[in-house]
Write a protein that holds these residues in place. Structure first.
Motif, PDB file in Angstrom:
ATOM      1  N   GLU A 189     -55.246 -12.353  56.586  1.00  0.00           N
ATOM      2  CA  GLU A 189     -53.824 -12.232  56.877  1.00  0.00           C
ATOM      3  C   GLU A 189     -53.355 -13.370  57.769  1.00  0.00           C
ATOM      4  OE1 GLU A 189     -50.883  -8.564  57.643  1.00  0.00           O
ATOM      5  OE2 GLU A 189     -52.410  -8.785  59.216  1.00  0.00           O
ATOM      6  N   ALA A 190     -54.153 -13.723  58.784  1.00  0.00           N
ATOM      7  CA  ALA A 190     -53.786 -14.823  59.676  1.00  0.00           C
ATOM      8  C   ALA A 190     -53.748 -16.149  58.912  1.00  0.00           C
ATOM      9  CB  ALA A 190     -54.769 -14.910  60.846  1.00  0.00           C
ATOM     10  N   ASP A 191     -54.699 -16.346  58.000  1.00  0.00           N
ATOM     11  CA  ASP A 191     -54.685 -17.550  57.163  1.00  0.00           C
ATOM     12  C   ASP A 191     -53.422 -17.612  56.319  1.00  0.00           C
ATOM     13  OD1 ASP A 191     -57.115 -18.437  58.128  1.00  0.00           O
ATOM     14  OD2 ASP A 191     -58.282 -17.672  56.427  1.00  0.00           O
ATOM     15  N   ASP A 192     -53.060 -16.488  55.706  1.00  0.00           N
ATOM     16  CA  ASP A 192     -51.866 -16.440  54.858  1.00  0.00           C
ATOM     17  C   ASP A 192     -50.608 -16.753  55.666  1.00  0.00           C
ATOM     18  OD1 ASP A 192     -53.322 -15.838  52.612  1.00  0.00           O
ATOM     19  OD2 ASP A 192     -52.786 -13.706  52.551  1.00  0.00           O
ATOM     20  N   TYR A 193     -50.513 -16.154  56.850  1.00  0.00           N
ATOM     21  CA  TYR A 193     -49.327 -16.400  57.664  1.00  0.00           C
ATOM     22  C   TYR A 193     -49.281 -17.836  58.173  1.00  0.00           C
ATOM     23  CZ  TYR A 193     -47.222 -11.796  57.722  1.00  0.00           C
ATOM     24  OH  TYR A 193     -46.566 -10.643  57.361  1.00  0.00           O
ATOM     25  N   SER A 194     -50.442 -18.429  58.427  1.00  0.00           N
ATOM     26  CA  SER A 194     -50.469 -19.840  58.821  1.00  0.00           C
ATOM     27  C   SER A 194     -49.815 -20.698  57.743  1.00  0.00           C
ATOM     28  CB  SER A 194     -51.913 -20.299  59.061  1.00  0.00           C
ATOM     29  OG  SER A 194     -51.949 -21.681  59.365  1.00  0.00           O
ATOM     30  N   VAL A 195     -50.148 -20.418  56.487  1.00  0.00           N
ATOM     31  CA  VAL A 195     -49.538 -21.153  55.373  1.00  0.00           C
ATOM     32  C   VAL A 195     -48.034 -20.909  55.337  1.00  0.00           C
ATOM     33  CG1 VAL A 195     -49.483 -21.456  52.863  1.00  0.00           C
ATOM     34  CG2 VAL A 195     -51.674 -21.054  54.015  1.00  0.00           C
ATOM     35  N   GLU A 196     -47.633 -19.650  55.517  1.00  0.00           N
ATOM     36  CA  GLU A 196     -46.203 -19.326  55.479  1.00  0.00           C
ATOM     37  C   GLU A 196     -45.450 -19.991  56.628  1.00  0.00           C
ATOM     38  OE1 GLU A 196     -44.933 -15.380  54.667  1.00  0.00           O
ATOM     39  OE2 GLU A 196     -46.777 -14.842  53.612  1.00  0.00           O
ATOM     40  N   TYR A 197     -46.022 -19.951  57.843  1.00  0.00           N
ATOM     41  CA  TYR A 197     -45.365 -20.600  58.979  1.00  0.00           C
ATOM     42  C   TYR A 197     -45.190 -22.092  58.708  1.00  0.00           C
ATOM     43  CZ  TYR A 197     -46.818 -16.429  61.714  1.00  0.00           C
ATOM     44  OH  TYR A 197     -47.028 -15.154  62.180  1.00  0.00           O
ATOM     45  N   LEU A 198     -46.281 -22.743  58.276  1.00  0.00           N
ATOM     46  CA  LEU A 198     -46.250 -24.194  58.092  1.00  0.00           C
ATOM     47  C   LEU A 198     -45.388 -24.616  56.902  1.00  0.00           C
ATOM     48  CD1 LEU A 198     -48.412 -24.135  60.278  1.00  0.00           C
ATOM     49  CD2 LEU A 198     -49.721 -25.804  58.964  1.00  0.00           C
ATOM     50  N   ASP A 200     -42.505 -23.872  56.484  1.00  0.00           N
ATOM     51  CA  ASP A 200     -41.169 -24.127  57.027  1.00  0.00           C
ATOM     52  C   ASP A 200     -41.140 -25.353  57.932  1.00  0.00           C
ATOM     53  OD1 ASP A 200     -40.114 -21.864  55.768  1.00  0.00           O
ATOM     54  OD2 ASP A 200     -40.620 -20.553  57.447  1.00  0.00           O
ATOM     55  N   THR A 201     -42.243 -26.106  57.983  1.00  0.00           N
ATOM     56  CA  THR A 201     -42.340 -27.285  58.845  1.00  0.00           C
ATOM     57  C   THR A 201     -42.641 -28.529  58.011  1.00  0.00           C
ATOM     58  OG1 THR A 201     -44.744 -27.223  59.218  1.00  0.00           O
ATOM     59  CG2 THR A 201     -43.376 -25.768  60.597  1.00  0.00           C
ATOM     60  N   ASP A 202     -42.781 -29.672  58.695  1.00  0.00           N
ATOM     61  CA  ASP A 202     -43.165 -30.910  58.008  1.00  0.00           C
ATOM     62  C   ASP A 202     -44.682 -31.055  57.886  1.00  0.00           C
ATOM     63  OD1 ASP A 202     -40.525 -31.743  57.671  1.00  0.00           O
ATOM     64  OD2 ASP A 202     -40.477 -32.740  59.630  1.00  0.00           O
ATOM     65  N   TYR A 203     -45.431 -30.124  58.479  1.00  0.00           N
ATOM     66  CA  TYR A 203     -46.889 -30.175  58.383  1.00  0.00           C
ATOM     67  C   TYR A 203     -47.347 -29.706  57.003  1.00  0.00           C
ATOM     68  CZ  TYR A 203     -46.528 -30.396  63.487  1.00  0.00           C
ATOM     69  OH  TYR A 203     -46.214 -30.768  64.769  1.00  0.00           O
ATOM     70  N   ALA A 204     -48.512 -30.204  56.578  1.00  0.00           N
ATOM     71  CA  ALA A 204     -49.093 -29.718  55.326  1.00  0.00           C
ATOM     72  C   ALA A 204     -49.320 -28.221  55.466  1.00  0.00           C
ATOM     73  CB  ALA A 204     -50.402 -30.437  55.041  1.00  0.00           C
ATOM     74  N   CYS A 205     -48.776 -27.440  54.534  1.00  0.00           N
ATOM     75  CA  CYS A 205     -48.812 -25.987  54.700  1.00  0.00           C
ATOM     76  C   CYS A 205     -50.224 -25.414  54.621  1.00  0.00           C
ATOM     77  CB  CYS A 205     -47.900 -25.314  53.683  1.00  0.00           C
ATOM     78  SG  CYS A 205     -48.375 -25.550  51.957  1.00  0.00           S
ATOM     79  N   ASN A 206     -51.159 -26.159  54.050  1.00  0.00           N
ATOM     80  CA  ASN A 206     -52.559 -25.702  53.953  1.00  0.00           C
ATOM     81  C   ASN A 206     -53.430 -26.350  55.022  1.00  0.00           C
ATOM     82  OD1 ASN A 206     -52.451 -28.277  52.847  1.00  0.00           O
ATOM     83  ND2 ASN A 206     -54.091 -27.865  51.365  1.00  0.00           N
ATOM     84  N   ASP A 239     -58.926 -19.662  49.253  1.00  0.00           N
ATOM     85  CA  ASP A 239     -57.856 -18.675  49.427  1.00  0.00           C
ATOM     86  C   ASP A 239     -56.626 -19.295  50.094  1.00  0.00           C
ATOM     87  OD1 ASP A 239     -59.382 -16.744  48.240  1.00  0.00           O
ATOM     88  OD2 ASP A 239     -59.979 -15.752  50.102  1.00  0.00           O
ATOM     89  N   ILE A 240     -56.866 -20.141  51.079  1.00  0.00           N
ATOM     90  CA  ILE A 240     -55.738 -20.797  51.765  1.00  0.00           C
ATOM     91  C   ILE A 240     -54.989 -21.701  50.789  1.00  0.00           C
ATOM     92  CG2 ILE A 240     -55.102 -22.462  53.560  1.00  0.00           C
ATOM     93  CD1 ILE A 240     -57.481 -21.323  55.208  1.00  0.00           C
ATOM     94  N   ASN A 241     -55.736 -22.472  50.013  1.00  0.00           N
ATOM     95  CA  ASN A 241     -55.095 -23.357  49.040  1.00  0.00           C
ATOM     96  C   ASN A 241     -54.371 -22.555  47.953  1.00  0.00           C
ATOM     97  OD1 ASN A 241     -55.767 -25.860  50.182  1.00  0.00           O
ATOM     98  ND2 ASN A 241     -57.817 -25.803  49.275  1.00  0.00           N
ATOM     99  N   ALA A 242     -54.943 -21.412  47.590  1.00  0.00           N
ATOM    100  CA  ALA A 242     -54.296 -20.555  46.592  1.00  0.00           C
ATOM    101  C   ALA A 242     -52.977 -20.009  47.130  1.00  0.00           C
ATOM    102  CB  ALA A 242     -55.226 -19.411  46.196  1.00  0.00           C
ATOM    103  N   LYS A 243     -52.951 -19.644  48.414  1.00  0.00           N
ATOM    104  CA  LYS A 243     -51.706 -19.167  49.023  1.00  0.00           C
ATOM    105  C   LYS A 243     -50.662 -20.274  49.018  1.00  0.00           C
ATOM    106  CE  LYS A 243     -49.105 -16.240  51.321  1.00  0.00           C
ATOM    107  NZ  LYS A 243     -48.618 -14.988  50.709  1.00  0.00           N
ATOM    108  N   ALA A 244     -51.092 -21.500  49.317  1.00  0.00           N
ATOM    109  CA  ALA A 244     -50.171 -22.640  49.300  1.00  0.00           C
ATOM    110  C   ALA A 244     -49.610 -22.863  47.897  1.00  0.00           C
ATOM    111  CB  ALA A 244     -50.878 -23.895  49.804  1.00  0.00           C
ATOM    112  N   ASP A 245     -50.461 -22.719  46.889  1.00  0.00           N
ATOM    113  CA  ASP A 245     -50.008 -22.858  45.499  1.00  0.00           C
ATOM    114  C   ASP A 245     -49.023 -21.744  45.138  1.00  0.00           C
ATOM    115  OD1 ASP A 245     -51.584 -25.106  45.171  1.00  0.00           O
ATOM    116  OD2 ASP A 245     -53.255 -24.001  44.272  1.00  0.00           O
ATOM    117  N   GLU A 246     -49.315 -20.541  45.620  1.00  0.00           N
ATOM    118  CA  GLU A 246     -48.436 -19.400  45.344  1.00  0.00           C
ATOM    119  C   GLU A 246     -47.039 -19.632  45.913  1.00  0.00           C
ATOM    120  OE1 GLU A 246     -47.877 -14.978  47.236  1.00  0.00           O
ATOM    121  OE2 GLU A 246     -49.940 -15.614  46.824  1.00  0.00           O
ATOM    122  N   LEU A 247     -46.978 -20.207  47.110  1.00  0.00           N
ATOM    123  CA  LEU A 247     -45.692 -20.471  47.759  1.00  0.00           C
ATOM    124  C   LEU A 247     -45.065 -21.774  47.271  1.00  0.00           C
ATOM    125  CD1 LEU A 247     -46.530 -19.529  51.480  1.00  0.00           C
ATOM    126  CD2 LEU A 247     -45.342 -18.133  49.784  1.00  0.00           C
ATOM    127  N   ALA A 248     -45.865 -22.574  46.550  1.00  0.00           N
ATOM    128  CA  ALA A 248     -45.406 -23.890  46.083  1.00  0.00           C
ATOM    129  C   ALA A 248     -44.896 -24.734  47.246  1.00  0.00           C
ATOM    130  CB  ALA A 248     -44.328 -23.727  45.019  1.00  0.00           C
TER     131      ALA A 248
END
Length: 270
Positions: A189-198, A200-206, A239-248
């Motif tokens: 869950e923390a990994d998923d939210y890290s992707v979601e938080y990022l 919304d930023t200029d940082y690589a979301c993964n 899993d982190i990269n998959a979450k990033a792909d899911e959010l595009a």
């Protein structure tokens, strides 16, 4: 006059209903938000008083703190952070070669210079910061304490009793950098939210994925302090990269101008 015997468990449940309700995340947690903040403040005071933690002074290292504060503020600006206004979100830099970072209940964030120097990009550290912020924001420590200590003890603490148990909790968090080893569900869950938080930023979301990939590439997947309290499934990077792909979301590394991540590293004790 008729007396009705009410089972003890009913009395306990009725008492709990006064304190126990869903939080803003929709989770049932006995500790209130104020309890989280008080526990975090006590842990921060314990760490401050412990000479084994060498906390860098913001006055002596303003550039380092300004850089880390800007990163933290960018992450907290995400609409996905539930308690951005309630928790303190105060950053501390610990001068130690340990590869670790942690966030107490209530939002006291600690990052080790060893981790900062180990990483190569701002995105990597932002991924870790997002992960730690998520642990506090999703109240993983409070949920873990609830499971570990049980309802009765936490209810007593919430009522201002059981000071010895509270002291034990504070010592445990201050001593290990986490309440207990987080469950794999909490880690995911923390990994998923890290992707979601990022996202919304200029940082690589993964960004968190590149940190764990670096650990795997260097053969340290079972060693660092971070993983002693953050169990790592084999498929974590995927899993982190998959979450990033899911959010595009954008996985491009941030383009820094002015004060860069290398400047941040150089501003720390060498």
């Amino acid at each position: 006059m008729m007396y009705i015997r009410i089972p003890l468990f009913v009395i306990v449940l009725l008492g709990l209903s006064t304190f126990w309700s869903c939080d803003k995340n929709g989770d049932v947690v006995l500790f209130s938000i104020e309890n989280d903040k008080q526990l975090g403040a006590q842990v921060a005071a314990e760490i401050e008083a412990d000479e084994s933690f060498v906390i860098l002074s913001p006055e002596e290292y303003p550039d380092a703190y300004n850089y880390l504060q800007d990163m933290t503020d960018n992450i907290l600006a995400s609409d996905e952070v539930t308690y951005k206004d309630e928790f303190v979100w105060k950053i501390h830099i610990i001068d130690d070669d340990v590869l670790n970072a942690f966030c107490t209940p209530g939002g006291y964030i600690y990052v080790y210079t060893g981790l900062i120097k180990y990483l190569e990009r701002a995105d990597d550290l932002a991924g870790v910061m997002g992960h730690e912020i998520a642990h506090a924001d999703q109240r993983h420590s409070s949920k873990q304490l609830q499971r570990a200590y049980g309802i009765q003890i936490l209810l007593s603490i919430a009522l201002g009793e059981e000071s010895s148990q509270l002291a034990q909790m504070v010592g445990q968090i201050a001593g290990t950098g986490a309440t207990l080893a987080f469950s794999r569900d909490a880690e995911s869950e923390a990994d998923d939210y890290s992707v979601e938080y990022l996202s919304d930023t200029d940082y690589a979301c993964n960004g968190a994925a590149s940190f764990f990939q670096k650990l795997l590439d260097s053969g340290q997947s079972g060693g660092p302090e971070f993983l002693s309290t953050h169990p790592s499934p084999d498929n974590r990077v995927e899993d982190i990269n998959a979450k990033a792909d899911e959010l595009a979301c954008d996985k491009t590394a941030v383009s820094e101008t002015g004060f860069t991540y290398q400047d941040f590293i150089n501003s720390l004790p060498q």
